[in-house]
Design a protein around this motif. Structure first.
Motif, PDB file in Angstrom:
ATOM      1  N   ALA A 185      -2.292   5.804   2.621  1.00 28.08           N
ATOM      2  CA  ALA A 185      -2.010   4.682   1.723  1.00 28.08           C
ATOM      3  C   ALA A 185      -0.522   4.569   1.441  1.00 28.08           C
ATOM      4  O   ALA A 185       0.039   3.469   1.440  1.00 28.08           O
ATOM      5  CB  ALA A 185      -2.794   4.842   0.427  1.00 28.08           C
ATOM      6  N   GLN A 186       0.133   5.693   1.195  1.00 25.45           N
ATOM      7  CA  GLN A 186       1.567   5.662   0.919  1.00 25.45           C
ATOM      8  C   GLN A 186       2.351   5.111   2.110  1.00 25.45           C
ATOM      9  O   GLN A 186       3.301   4.354   1.948  1.00 25.45           O
ATOM     10  CB  GLN A 186       2.069   7.054   0.546  1.00 25.45           C
ATOM     11  CG  GLN A 186       1.593   7.503  -0.812  1.00 25.45           C
ATOM     12  CD  GLN A 186       1.867   8.975  -1.095  1.00 25.45           C
ATOM     13  OE1 GLN A 186       2.052   9.779  -0.178  1.00 25.45           O
ATOM     14  NE2 GLN A 186       1.864   9.329  -2.372  1.00 25.45           N
ATOM     15  N   LYS A 187       1.904   5.476   3.319  1.00 28.14           N
ATOM     16  CA  LYS A 187       2.587   5.018   4.531  1.00 28.14           C
ATOM     17  C   LYS A 187       2.383   3.517   4.747  1.00 28.14           C
ATOM     18  O   LYS A 187       3.326   2.804   5.078  1.00 28.14           O
ATOM     19  CB  LYS A 187       2.061   5.794   5.734  1.00 28.14           C
ATOM     20  CG  LYS A 187       2.674   5.399   7.048  1.00 28.14           C
ATOM     21  CD  LYS A 187       2.115   6.247   8.185  1.00 28.14           C
ATOM     22  CE  LYS A 187       2.681   5.822   9.533  1.00 28.14           C
ATOM     23  NZ  LYS A 187       2.105   6.618  10.627  1.00 28.14           N
ATOM     24  N   TYR A 188       1.177   3.018   4.536  1.00 26.10           N
ATOM     25  CA  TYR A 188       0.859   1.640   4.892  1.00 26.10           C
ATOM     26  C   TYR A 188       1.001   0.636   3.749  1.00 26.10           C
ATOM     27  O   TYR A 188       0.821  -0.558   3.959  1.00 26.10           O
ATOM     28  CB  TYR A 188      -0.537   1.563   5.512  1.00 26.10           C
ATOM     29  CG  TYR A 188      -0.535   2.124   6.919  1.00 26.10           C
ATOM     30  CD1 TYR A 188      -0.120   1.343   7.990  1.00 26.10           C
ATOM     31  CD2 TYR A 188      -0.909   3.438   7.158  1.00 26.10           C
ATOM     32  CE1 TYR A 188      -0.094   1.856   9.279  1.00 26.10           C
ATOM     33  CE2 TYR A 188      -0.887   3.959   8.445  1.00 26.10           C
ATOM     34  CZ  TYR A 188      -0.471   3.165   9.504  1.00 26.10           C
ATOM     35  OH  TYR A 188      -0.436   3.679  10.778  1.00 26.10           O
ATOM     36  N   THR A 189       1.332   1.097   2.548  1.00 27.85           N
ATOM     37  CA  THR A 189       1.593   0.156   1.446  1.00 27.85           C
ATOM     38  C   THR A 189       3.074   0.098   1.085  1.00 27.85           C
ATOM     39  O   THR A 189       3.444  -0.588   0.140  1.00 27.85           O
ATOM     40  CB  THR A 189       0.800   0.539   0.179  1.00 27.85           C
ATOM     41  OG1 THR A 189       1.183   1.853  -0.237  1.00 27.85           O
ATOM     42  CG2 THR A 189      -0.689   0.464   0.412  1.00 27.85           C
ATOM     43  N   ALA A 190       3.911   0.772   1.855  1.00 27.60           N
ATOM     44  CA  ALA A 190       5.336   0.866   1.535  1.00 27.60           C
ATOM     45  C   ALA A 190       5.995  -0.514   1.380  1.00 27.60           C
ATOM     46  O   ALA A 190       6.805  -0.712   0.496  1.00 27.60           O
ATOM     47  CB  ALA A 190       6.064   1.684   2.593  1.00 27.60           C
ATOM     48  N   ILE A 214      -8.111   0.521   8.752  1.00 24.53           N
ATOM     49  CA  ILE A 214      -7.112   0.415   7.686  1.00 24.53           C
ATOM     50  C   ILE A 214      -6.425  -0.935   7.777  1.00 24.53           C
ATOM     51  O   ILE A 214      -6.476  -1.603   8.808  1.00 24.53           O
ATOM     52  CB  ILE A 214      -6.064   1.544   7.756  1.00 24.53           C
ATOM     53  CG1 ILE A 214      -5.290   1.468   9.073  1.00 24.53           C
ATOM     54  CG2 ILE A 214      -6.704   2.911   7.569  1.00 24.53           C
ATOM     55  CD1 ILE A 214      -4.034   2.316   9.100  1.00 24.53           C
ATOM     56  N   SER A 215      -5.782  -1.318   6.709  1.00 25.67           N
ATOM     57  CA  SER A 215      -4.987  -2.547   6.722  1.00 25.67           C
ATOM     58  C   SER A 215      -3.514  -2.167   6.736  1.00 25.67           C
ATOM     59  O   SER A 215      -3.134  -1.073   6.341  1.00 25.67           O
ATOM     60  CB  SER A 215      -5.315  -3.410   5.506  1.00 25.67           C
ATOM     61  OG  SER A 215      -5.079  -2.696   4.322  1.00 25.67           O
ATOM     62  N   TYR A 216      -2.728  -3.090   7.243  1.00 28.43           N
ATOM     63  CA  TYR A 216      -1.278  -2.916   7.192  1.00 28.43           C
ATOM     64  C   TYR A 216      -0.656  -4.284   6.983  1.00 28.43           C
ATOM     65  O   TYR A 216      -1.299  -5.312   7.175  1.00 28.43           O
ATOM     66  CB  TYR A 216      -0.735  -2.236   8.454  1.00 28.43           C
ATOM     67  CG  TYR A 216      -0.888  -3.029   9.726  1.00 28.43           C
ATOM     68  CD1 TYR A 216       0.160  -3.809  10.208  1.00 28.43           C
ATOM     69  CD2 TYR A 216      -2.082  -3.002  10.444  1.00 28.43           C
ATOM     70  CE1 TYR A 216       0.015  -4.540  11.378  1.00 28.43           C
ATOM     71  CE2 TYR A 216      -2.218  -3.723  11.618  1.00 28.43           C
ATOM     72  CZ  TYR A 216      -1.172  -4.487  12.084  1.00 28.43           C
ATOM     73  OH  TYR A 216      -1.308  -5.220  13.227  1.00 28.43           O
ATOM     74  N   TYR A 217       0.597  -4.298   6.571  1.00 26.60           N
ATOM     75  CA  TYR A 217       1.271  -5.534   6.193  1.00 26.60           C
ATOM     76  C   TYR A 217       2.501  -5.745   7.065  1.00 26.60           C
ATOM     77  O   TYR A 217       3.161  -4.794   7.474  1.00 26.60           O
ATOM     78  CB  TYR A 217       1.686  -5.466   4.715  1.00 26.60           C
ATOM     79  CG  TYR A 217       0.495  -5.276   3.824  1.00 26.60           C
ATOM     80  CD1 TYR A 217      -0.191  -6.376   3.320  1.00 26.60           C
ATOM     81  CD2 TYR A 217      -0.007  -4.006   3.520  1.00 26.60           C
ATOM     82  CE1 TYR A 217      -1.309  -6.211   2.528  1.00 26.60           C
ATOM     83  CE2 TYR A 217      -1.124  -3.832   2.739  1.00 26.60           C
ATOM     84  CZ  TYR A 217      -1.773  -4.947   2.253  1.00 26.60           C
ATOM     85  OH  TYR A 217      -2.893  -4.790   1.482  1.00 26.60           O
ATOM     86  N   SER A 218       2.743  -7.003   7.369  1.00 21.15           N
ATOM     87  CA  SER A 218       3.900  -7.353   8.192  1.00 21.15           C
ATOM     88  C   SER A 218       4.443  -8.685   7.727  1.00 21.15           C
ATOM     89  O   SER A 218       3.705  -9.538   7.231  1.00 21.15           O
ATOM     90  CB  SER A 218       3.479  -7.433   9.669  1.00 21.15           C
ATOM     91  OG  SER A 218       4.554  -7.904  10.454  1.00 21.15           O
ATOM     92  N   ASN A 219       5.746  -8.885   7.905  1.00 23.86           N
ATOM     93  CA  ASN A 219       6.351 -10.172   7.601  1.00 23.86           C
ATOM     94  C   ASN A 219       6.272 -11.119   8.789  1.00 23.86           C
ATOM     95  O   ASN A 219       6.690 -12.258   8.696  1.00 23.86           O
ATOM     96  CB  ASN A 219       7.812  -9.999   7.189  1.00 23.86           C
ATOM     97  CG  ASN A 219       7.908  -9.371   5.803  1.00 23.86           C
ATOM     98  OD1 ASN A 219       7.030  -9.547   4.987  1.00 23.86           O
ATOM     99  ND2 ASN A 219       8.975  -8.625   5.565  1.00 23.86           N
ATOM    100  N   GLU A 220       5.732 -10.642   9.906  1.00 29.44           N
ATOM    101  CA  GLU A 220       5.589 -11.458  11.100  1.00 29.44           C
ATOM    102  C   GLU A 220       4.145 -11.907  11.264  1.00 29.44           C
ATOM    103  O   GLU A 220       3.218 -11.115  11.091  1.00 29.44           O
ATOM    104  CB  GLU A 220       5.991 -10.665  12.336  1.00 29.44           C
ATOM    105  CG  GLU A 220       7.447 -10.286  12.350  1.00 29.44           C
ATOM    106  CD  GLU A 220       7.795  -9.464  13.584  1.00 29.44           C
ATOM    107  OE1 GLU A 220       7.120  -9.627  14.616  1.00 29.44           O
ATOM    108  OE2 GLU A 220       8.732  -8.672  13.511  1.00 29.44           O
TER     109      GLU A 220
END
Length: 125
Positions: free
Chosen positions: A80-85, A117-123
């Protein structure tokens, strides 16, 4: 006799009018049903678009899902810490979502297993 013919003619005209009204009602119901079905199809199509965009300043943030192989030493908290940064999602919220998506009843995960898992991107991808 003439009166009888007028009566029959009135009955025929009245029956034709009832038939036209019944046909008109059927067309209205069919048209309304079609419009409702079309609306449901549009809403369903929109809901299948898998982009959750939120505005953070001028940069949109997109949420994606992927399969992740649990590595030795991984915990839900470390993942979670890695993928919510780079997101506005808290570690607690992220862990709850991962547990729900993977039907986990505890925080225990095993190295070698795969989780979604989910992850976030600006692209936009």
């Amino acid at each position: 006799m003439k009166e009888s013919m007028n009566y029959n003619r009135r009955e025929v005209v009245a029956q034709q009018k009832r038939t036209r009204i019944a046909e008109l009602k059927k067309r209205i119901i069919l048209s309304c049903s079609f419009i409702a079905l079309l609306a449901v199809a549009v809403v369903t199509a929109i809901s299948f678009v898998n982009v959750n965009a939120t505005v953070q300043g001028d940069n949109p943030s997109y949420k994606y899902y992927t399969s992740y192989e649990v590595q030795p030493g991984d915990t839900l908290t470390s993942i979670a810490q890695k993928y919510t940064a780079n997101s506005n999602v808290s570690v607690t919220e992220y862990i709850s979502e991962v547990k729900k998506n993977n039907e986990l009843s505890s925080d225990n995960i095993t190295a070698g297993n795969y989780i979604v898992i989910s992850y976030y991107s600006n692209e936009y991808k």
